[in-house]
Motif scaffolding. Sequence first.
Motif, PDB file in Angstrom:
ATOM      1  N   VAL A  53       5.431   2.573   3.635  1.00  0.00           N
ATOM      2  CA  VAL A  53       4.586   3.703   4.007  1.00  0.00           C
ATOM      3  C   VAL A  53       3.139   3.251   4.130  1.00  0.00           C
ATOM      4  N   ARG A  54       2.925   1.939   4.165  1.00  0.00           N
ATOM      5  CA  ARG A  54       1.615   1.330   4.422  1.00  0.00           C
ATOM      6  C   ARG A  54       0.574   1.841   3.449  1.00  0.00           C
ATOM      7  N   LEU A  55       0.916   1.817   2.173  1.00  0.00           N
ATOM      8  CA  LEU A  55      -0.008   2.292   1.152  1.00  0.00           C
ATOM      9  C   LEU A  55      -0.681   1.089   0.490  1.00  0.00           C
ATOM     10  N   TYR A  56      -2.020   1.070   0.513  1.00  0.00           N
ATOM     11  CA  TYR A  56      -2.756  -0.027  -0.100  1.00  0.00           C
ATOM     12  C   TYR A  56      -3.056   0.267  -1.561  1.00  0.00           C
ATOM     13  N   LEU A  57      -3.588  -0.752  -2.222  1.00  0.00           N
ATOM     14  CA  LEU A  57      -3.736  -0.641  -3.652  1.00  0.00           C
ATOM     15  C   LEU A  57      -5.179  -0.530  -4.090  1.00  0.00           C
ATOM     16  N   THR A  58      -5.371  -0.124  -5.374  1.00  0.00           N
ATOM     17  CA  THR A  58      -6.689   0.281  -5.848  1.00  0.00           C
ATOM     18  C   THR A  58      -7.170  -0.518  -7.031  1.00  0.00           C
ATOM     19  N   ALA A  59      -8.455  -0.409  -7.331  1.00  0.00           N
ATOM     20  CA  ALA A  59      -9.012  -1.137  -8.461  1.00  0.00           C
ATOM     21  C   ALA A  59      -9.026  -0.320  -9.743  1.00  0.00           C
ATOM     22  N   LEU A  60      -8.566   0.934  -9.738  1.00  0.00           N
ATOM     23  CA  LEU A  60      -8.504   1.727 -10.960  1.00  0.00           C
ATOM     24  C   LEU A  60      -7.437   1.174 -11.882  1.00  0.00           C
ATOM     25  N   ILE A  61      -7.534   1.439 -13.158  1.00  0.00           N
ATOM     26  CA  ILE A  61      -6.551   0.967 -14.121  1.00  0.00           C
ATOM     27  C   ILE A  61      -5.762   2.143 -14.644  1.00  0.00           C
ATOM     28  N   VAL A  62      -4.613   1.852 -15.241  1.00  0.00           N
ATOM     29  CA  VAL A  62      -3.681   2.902 -15.610  1.00  0.00           C
ATOM     30  C   VAL A  62      -4.252   3.827 -16.670  1.00  0.00           C
ATOM     31  N   GLU A 110      -2.864  -7.925 -11.017  1.00  0.00           N
ATOM     32  CA  GLU A 110      -2.245  -6.926 -11.879  1.00  0.00           C
ATOM     33  C   GLU A 110      -2.496  -5.525 -11.324  1.00  0.00           C
ATOM     34  N   THR A 111      -3.717  -5.279 -10.855  1.00  0.00           N
ATOM     35  CA  THR A 111      -4.035  -3.986 -10.249  1.00  0.00           C
ATOM     36  C   THR A 111      -3.230  -3.779  -8.972  1.00  0.00           C
ATOM     37  N   VAL A 112      -3.055  -4.862  -8.200  1.00  0.00           N
ATOM     38  CA  VAL A 112      -2.219  -4.782  -7.001  1.00  0.00           C
ATOM     39  C   VAL A 112      -0.805  -4.332  -7.369  1.00  0.00           C
ATOM     40  N   THR A 113      -0.279  -4.898  -8.436  1.00  0.00           N
ATOM     41  CA  THR A 113       1.065  -4.525  -8.874  1.00  0.00           C
ATOM     42  C   THR A 113       1.122  -3.065  -9.297  1.00  0.00           C
ATOM     43  N   LEU A 114       0.088  -2.603  -9.995  1.00  0.00           N
ATOM     44  CA  LEU A 114       0.058  -1.203 -10.425  1.00  0.00           C
ATOM     45  C   LEU A 114       0.119  -0.268  -9.226  1.00  0.00           C
ATOM     46  N   LEU A 115      -0.636  -0.598  -8.194  1.00  0.00           N
ATOM     47  CA  LEU A 115      -0.641   0.293  -7.042  1.00  0.00           C
ATOM     48  C   LEU A 115       0.598   0.122  -6.174  1.00  0.00           C
TER      49      LEU A 115
END
Length: 434
Positions: A4-13, A128-133
């Motif tokens: 779904v072409r969703l990019y990732l973010t720098a926020l943390i969980v 790690e943030t990439v993985t979260l998103l």
Amino acid sequence: MFHVRLYLTALIVCILPSVALADGVSLTLPAAITEALRTQPQVFQSAHTAAAGRDLSQAAHAVLLPQVSLAAGSIWSDSPNGQPLFIAGNAPREVIGQIHVSVPIYAPQLHALAKAAKDQSVINRSQETVTLLRVAAQVVNAYYQLNLLQTQTTIWRSTLNVAQKLYLDTHKAYKAGAVSQLDLTQSAILRNKARAGLEQTAAETRAATRLLNLQLGRAADGKIILSNRPEFASLLPSPSHLDTQAKQRQPLVQVADRQIALARAQIQVQRGATLPTINASAAYGVDTATAPRTGDLGWQGALTLSMPIFGFGAHQDRIAAAQEQLAALRSARQALILQIDSQIAHDYGAAQAAEKTLNNARTTAHEAFSVYTMTRKGYFAGAFNALNLAQAEGSWVRARLRLASAQIAVQMTRAQLELDMGRYPTEKKETSHT
């Protein structure tokens, strides 16, 4: 690029809502993302990798500090006629017992290695943030797919209830001779179509529920009730704002920036190999060719210089290779920015189109319902037959299904834009678009 072409973010969980939801409790999208980030194995894997990077960075910096070691031993050498067989032998027996302290006075390569380890640690944290998103993107897909199917199931269940009542009423009218056999058969077909639509959608809903449960770390057969609160209904930001947010907060961009920094550090590592190193050392203890006696303890000190002179161009070739790698990473970052900008342009257009489609679907659904209502009244008044009613009901059901799909499409395109900008999807109060 993710599904779904969703990019990732720098926020943390930790900044997401920390609410653990039990089965059967209304589940919002942010809460679903939080729950998934607490249970997904790939999140734990990336966290361990990031922790390993921090440890290696600390170890690389610790090498720059004074090192303390112990040397102790007793060495025997074969000494025929009192002469050792080995040139390095001091005597038939040598006794060593010392505490050594060594300090790198000038070690440019060690400093460059420490810098490289720090940059690699930052890369691991960004990854790690990439993985979260990536997990968040998977949850968004599963969440909205289930949301759509649950809505469609509700539509088909309502349609079946209406069709069942219509069949019973038509059957009574048929028994009374008020309608024909064709009308009764047509009403039965309407009921069967509604039942088939409900059964198919219910099966797809069960599969989508299992998928979302797996994403959340729950039992696969657990029940999920999704929140019906509207999401992502605020006005669209400008494309330039989206581009700016993406460049500032996208973890993929952050990874690219730190990879460039690491490449610079690698150049310094290779250059440091061509520079001199100066080390100071001190030792306290005994190092004697005879049996140690009282008073043999003492201090030793040394200052050493080491510098490569000639290596047939090996160092220069390594430096050149590191510079080419830096140039390649810079080009890769530019390509990534272009890809993100292009994706935002596409997603922005999709979000605008989804809103227009939703407005049209609302109008169509309202009109289809009006036609169905009038046709139903005319059917029982004898002005229309069951075929006319079937056509009107089919149009109304299709309009409701299209409306449900359009509503989910608006939410999904907004979620995609949120992740394009480097943010987790969050709920927003619905506002008017007209």
